[in-house]
Design an enzyme around this catalytic site. Structure first.
Site, short mmCIF file in Angstrom:
data_model
loop_
_atom_site.label_atom_id
_atom_site.label_comp_id
_atom_site.label_asym_id
_atom_site.label_seq_id
_atom_site.Cartn_x
_atom_site.Cartn_y
_atom_site.Cartn_z
N SER A 1 27.67 32.83 67.61
CA SER A 1 28.19 32.31 66.33
C SER A 1 28.80 33.38 65.43
O SER A 1 29.38 33.05 64.39
CB SER A 1 27.08 31.59 65.58
N GLU B 1 30.56 102.68 72.72
CA GLU B 1 31.36 102.22 73.86
C GLU B 1 32.69 102.96 74.01
O GLU B 1 33.14 103.20 75.13
CB GLU B 1 31.65 100.71 73.71
#
Length: 689
Positions: free
Chosen positions: A365, A94
């Site tokens: 409960s 590159e």
């Protein structure tokens, strides 16, 4: 003739001087422009390098359980964690002059211009790594003069303010490698199933060739093109002296083993739990949506993957496929508040509504332990007796009345102890206690236990008629399990930003909120729901699952017409389960009434299977004595049933049971009248709360 020639020569010399001057001025102007841009870029400072990055979520053992991304899977890694072969391959193919140019490779640009002129089209690129990085960060790929100017400007800014190492690291973490993989770490995982630091020369050369044309050089789409491109990369590496020339053909011929898939699963684990984690990131850490979704965070959660799998499997094992009922589960470490497992519904794909942390349902409960804790602080004891009988209560200055009913309309029609009342879930005893303490006492107590939902000042509050969240109730029970210390649900242990910096780490405090003595007494009373010694006019409410349990648990079930609950704990783990319909309606099927209990029992047993059995830590201010569970008095050798019961010191019973003193030996007691009911009433007892 000579005069004319001399004039022409002078004129030509003048033109030459003009050209030289103009050229010099142009060069000077370009130099000044370039210098101005450099100076301006210095004044502006470093451009931001923020790019969308996948946020990763980890379990408590470091396993990736999910991620957020916007279609771009990108995991930032330091340059030191990238294979040197990949770095060399990228630079070779590159930008060979990367370490020596200042952002622009003038020689390469000139060569590209010549090549384009010869071909009469754009056939050769000249962008450096820095230019490509600038384009990836800030610009699109449109071919306009404005974009080219901005690219040049950002290139200068990058080169002026960042080191070559930082630019290269950023480039390798942002470049596109195809198939949704952005950055070398995501590409390494997708193509080869490994981290970027572990790439070989052959793998690195294959990946380094892809960014030039991700759709053209993908080995999954065009293997022939990919291999040709790989050869170009390897030859470039050899030309730069990065590898010996003899390695080129060897690496080209090496067989590559592809993976095709990311380490993170497409189906994220524990989706309801992860939603809760994201909510915590926003509300507790105050992070914005974009940071949570694409900020490259590493979020280390409290999830125990084994317990989560057990929870999800238990849901599918217990609840029949044809049932439309929903359920939720939360499991926590009572000492730290860390949420170890969470299920917010039966199928996240069908409905992401998180019933574990969002739904507000009547706890029934399961609210009673909080009520009885308040009673213990006010002087009640496990031996305190009240009469269990059908009772109508007047309140609001006599303007209103309320008649609570026990399950199956069964009552002792005599006095029972608090220990037996909670084991049998006697509703009359609970309402009497609530009204004796004053309605405000329970509301004040539930706030100390961390419940924040709105509570009504009515007698039925003692029976759990005001809605709560599952996670709130589990958190409240955790305070009983840990001896009364403050605890809050914790989903996140640590968060790192995209740079690896720790931006949050959970700190655990041990602030004492409850009195440890009555908290321990309450815990011991809650073990009674599984103990048949406390059977009375009906069976203890945990009798239907007691045979499944192999260790000592404390817990409480709760049942309303529309909601079924079971919450229980050991010193290591507290778990709450709720079952019901999203649009509240009566739970009519007997099996559905048992779902909460069965899920809880199976989850607790399987989760704790390989863990040592631990005892609840006894407070210094408690004492245990054997009592007759029927009347709460000190048991004698003649009592047929005696049970070890704990009291706050100074409140233990002193009166001795005299009911059996005349008997020479224990014998079976005659069953109570209420136990001689019809067979179907005895069967229904199995599904009491």
């Amino acid at each position: 003739m000579e005069l004319i020639t001399g004039q022409r020569f002078k004129r030509t010399s003048k033109y030459i001087r003009a050209v030289i001057i103009l050229t010099g001025l142009a060069v000077l102007l370009v130099f000044l422009l370039f210098a101005s841009l450099v100076l301006f870029s210095k004044v502006l400072g470093a451009p931001p390098l923020a790019v969308p990055q996948s946020t990763l979520f980890y379990s408590d053992d470091g396993e990736v359980i999910g991620e957020n991304d916007n279609g771009q899977k990108r995991y930032w890694v330091n340059l030191a964690d990238i294979s040197p072969a990949l770095i060399d391959a990228t630079i070779a193919v590159e930008d060979r002059q990367f370490y020596t140019h200042n952002g622009f490779d003038l020689k390469r640009i000139a060569g590209a211009v010549v090549a384009d002129i010869r071909a009469m089209s754009k056939v050769q690129g000249a962008s450096t790594i820095t230019q490509q990085y600038a384009r990836n960060l800030y610009l699109g790929h449109d071919k306009t003069w404005n974009r080219k100017f901005n690219e040049a400007f950002y290139t200068i800014r990058l080169e002026t303010n960042y080191s070559k190492k930082e630019i290269l690291e950023g480039y390798l973490n942002t470049i596109y490698y195809g198939h949704g993989a952005y950055g070398i770490q995501a590409a390494s995982q997708y193509y080869f199933g490994k981290d970027a630091k572990d790439l070989t020369v052959s793998e690195a050369s294959m990946l380094a060739g892809i960014p030039k044309g991700p759709s053209s050089y993908s080995p999954f789409l065009y293997m022939e093109h990919a291999k040709k491109r790989q050869k170009v990369v390897l030859l470039a590496m050899a030309n730069e002296g990065m590898i010996p020339e003899k390695m080129v053909n060897k690496e080209i011929g090496r067989q590559l083993v592809f993976n095709r898939g990311h380490k993170t699963s497409d189906r994220k684990a524990a989706p309801y739990f992860q939603d809760a984690v994201k909510q915590a990131l926003k509300t507790q850490l105050h992070l914005d949506e974009s940071t949570v979704e694409m900020g490259g965070l590493k979020v280390y959660t409290t999830l125990d993957t084994k317990e989560q799998e057990i929870a999800e499997k238990t849901f599918s094992d217990v609840i029949t496929e044809t049932s439309e009922i929903q359920a939720a589960l939360v499991a926590m470490n009572p000492k730290t508040g860390e949420v170890k497992a969470l299920v917010g519904g039966r199928d996240y794909e069908l409905t992401p509504y998180n019933r574990a942390i969002q739904a507000i349902r009547q706890p029934g409960s399961t609210i009673k332990p909080l009520l009885y804790y308040a009673a213990l602080e006010k002087g009640f004891t496990p031996s305190s007796t009240l009469k269990s009988e059908l009772t109508t209560f007047s309140y609001d200055n006599g303007k209103s009345s309320y008649t609570p009913h026990n399950f199956n309309h069964q009552y002792a029609d005599s006095e029972i102890t608090m220990a037996q009342a909670i084991a049998l879930s006697d509703n009359v005893y609970a309402v009497k206690t609530h009204l004796f303490l004053g309605e405000k006492a329970l509301i004040d107590t539930v706030r100390r236990f961390g419940l924040e939902t709105k509570m009504a000042h009515v007698p039925s509050l003692a029976l759990g008629t005001s809605g709560v969240r599952v996670i709130e109730m589990v958190n409240a029970y955790s305070m009983l399990a840990n001896g009364g210390k403050e605890v809050k649900p914790v989903f996140i242990k640590k968060v790192e930003n995209h740079k690896g910096e720790v931006i949050f780490e959970q700190q655990t405090e041990n602030k004492q909120i409850l009195d440890p003595a009555p908290a321990y007494v309450m815990t011991q009373m809650l073990t009674g729901i599984f103990d048949k010694k406390l059977n009375g006019y009906t069976k203890v409410t945990g009798s239907s699952i007691a045979s499944q349990l192999t260790r000592k648990y404390a817990g409480k079930s709760g049942t309303t017409e529309t909601d079924s609950w079971m919450i229980g704990y050991t010193p290591q783990l507290v778990t709450g389960v709720w079952a019901g319909y999203d649009n509240p309606k009566n739970i009519a099927v007997p099996a559905e009434k048992r779902y909460a209990k069965d899920i809880w029992a199976q989850f607790m047993e399987n989760s704790l299977e390989d863990k040592p059995e631990k005892k609840f830590k006894e407070s210094k201010n408690v004492v245990g004595v054997y009592v007759n569970p029927e009347n709460g008095k000190l048991a004698t050798e003649y009592c047929p049933v005696k049970r070890l019961t704990y009291y706050v010191k100074g409140t233990e019973p002193t009166e001795v049971c005299t009911e059996h003193l005349a008997e020479s030996k224990p014998h079976k007691k005659a069953p109570k009248k209420s136990e001689n009911g019809t067979w179907y009433k005895r069967l229904l007892n199995l599904w009491g709360d």
